[in-house]
Design a protein around this motif. Structure first.
Motif, short mmCIF file in Angstrom:
data_model
loop_
_atom_site.label_atom_id
_atom_site.label_comp_id
_atom_site.label_asym_id
_atom_site.label_seq_id
_atom_site.Cartn_x
_atom_site.Cartn_y
_atom_site.Cartn_z
N TYR A 127 -5.38 2.75 0.23
CA TYR A 127 -4.51 1.75 -0.38
C TYR A 127 -4.39 0.51 0.52
O TYR A 127 -4.38 -0.62 0.04
N ALA A 146 0.83 -1.21 0.00
CA ALA A 146 0.00 0.00 0.00
C ALA A 146 0.87 1.26 0.00
O ALA A 146 0.59 2.22 -0.72
N ASP A 169 1.46 6.93 -6.63
CA ASP A 169 0.33 7.79 -7.01
C ASP A 169 0.46 9.20 -6.44
O ASP A 169 -0.47 10.00 -6.54
N SER A 185 -5.48 -3.41 -0.26
CA SER A 185 -4.51 -4.50 -0.09
C SER A 185 -5.04 -5.56 0.88
O SER A 185 -4.96 -6.76 0.60
N ALA A 233 2.29 1.89 -3.46
CA ALA A 233 1.27 2.43 -4.38
C ALA A 233 0.94 3.88 -4.03
O ALA A 233 0.76 4.72 -4.92
N TRP A 234 0.88 4.19 -2.75
CA TRP A 234 0.60 5.55 -2.28
C TRP A 234 1.67 6.52 -2.79
O TRP A 234 1.36 7.60 -3.28
#
Length: 196
Positions: free
Chosen positions: A186, A170, A177, A190, A173-174
């Motif tokens: 996120y 997570a 992005d 997950s 991805a955070w």
């Protein structure tokens, strides 16, 4: 144990203060000029200590960034114990994490540090290693919440391991992005993937 015995000694207080000052100086340099570009000599100079003194506090410059994760595990355990007992263990872990984040984190700084960690292979590897130590810290409380039983210890460690892995995925991805959504979004995605 008496209050006098519990009180840190002058040496311990001095060491903690120096540790904090070195960490602050190093993190300032890392965020300003980059982790790879910052040398131990620059950190020592910014903190007003010798290179040798730096290595009395830290084994490497990676340790400056990562050491707080072990301490965060203890804080997370305390927050986990405070979570309502009628929620499932996954919700309790998430609640503990985000209670801790709200109480302590400067979100812009958190994002900057996360970018540095996910963008530096040596830091990423060390952060995973340190997060795995959370299993030792959190497993007993997770096991208690599971209600015991023959396999509760194994189940507790598996849950904490999955939670930590989901947090790492997570977080990556955070950062990728650019924090378009809160980290919790996120993490929820997950965790849903693992639990679904």
């Amino acid at each position: 144990m008496s209050a006098e015995q519990e009180r840190p000694t002058l040496w311990q207080r001095t060491r903690r203060r120096a540790y904090g000052e070195i960490t602050a100086a190093a993190m300032g340099l890392f965020l300003e000029q980059g982790f790879q570009e910052t040398t131990v000599d620059e950190i020592a100079a910014a903190a007003g200590i010798s290179r040798r003194s730096f290595f009395r506090y830290f084994g490497s410059k990676e340790d400056v960034v990562i050491d707080h994760l072990v301490a965060d595990g203890e804080l997370l355990r305390v927050e986990l114990e405070r979570q309502p007992h009628d929620v499932d263990v996954w919700a309790a872990l998430s609640g503990a994490l985000f209670s801790l984040e709200e109480a302590t984190a400067d979100r812009e700084r958190l994002l900057a540090v996360a970018r540095m960690v996910y963008g530096t292979p040596s830091l990423r590897a060390r952060s995973i290693e340190k997060h795995l130590r959370w299993s030792d810290v959190l497993a007993a409380e997770v096991e208690r919440r599971l209600g015991g039983g023959d396999s509760s210890s194994l189940r507790a460690r598996a849950i904490v391991g999955c939670f930590v892995t989901c947090l790492d995925v997570a977080g990556e991805a955070w950062v990728r992005d650019d924090a378009a959504h809160p980290l919790q979004v996120y993490l929820d995605v997950s965790l849903s993937a693992v639990r679904g």
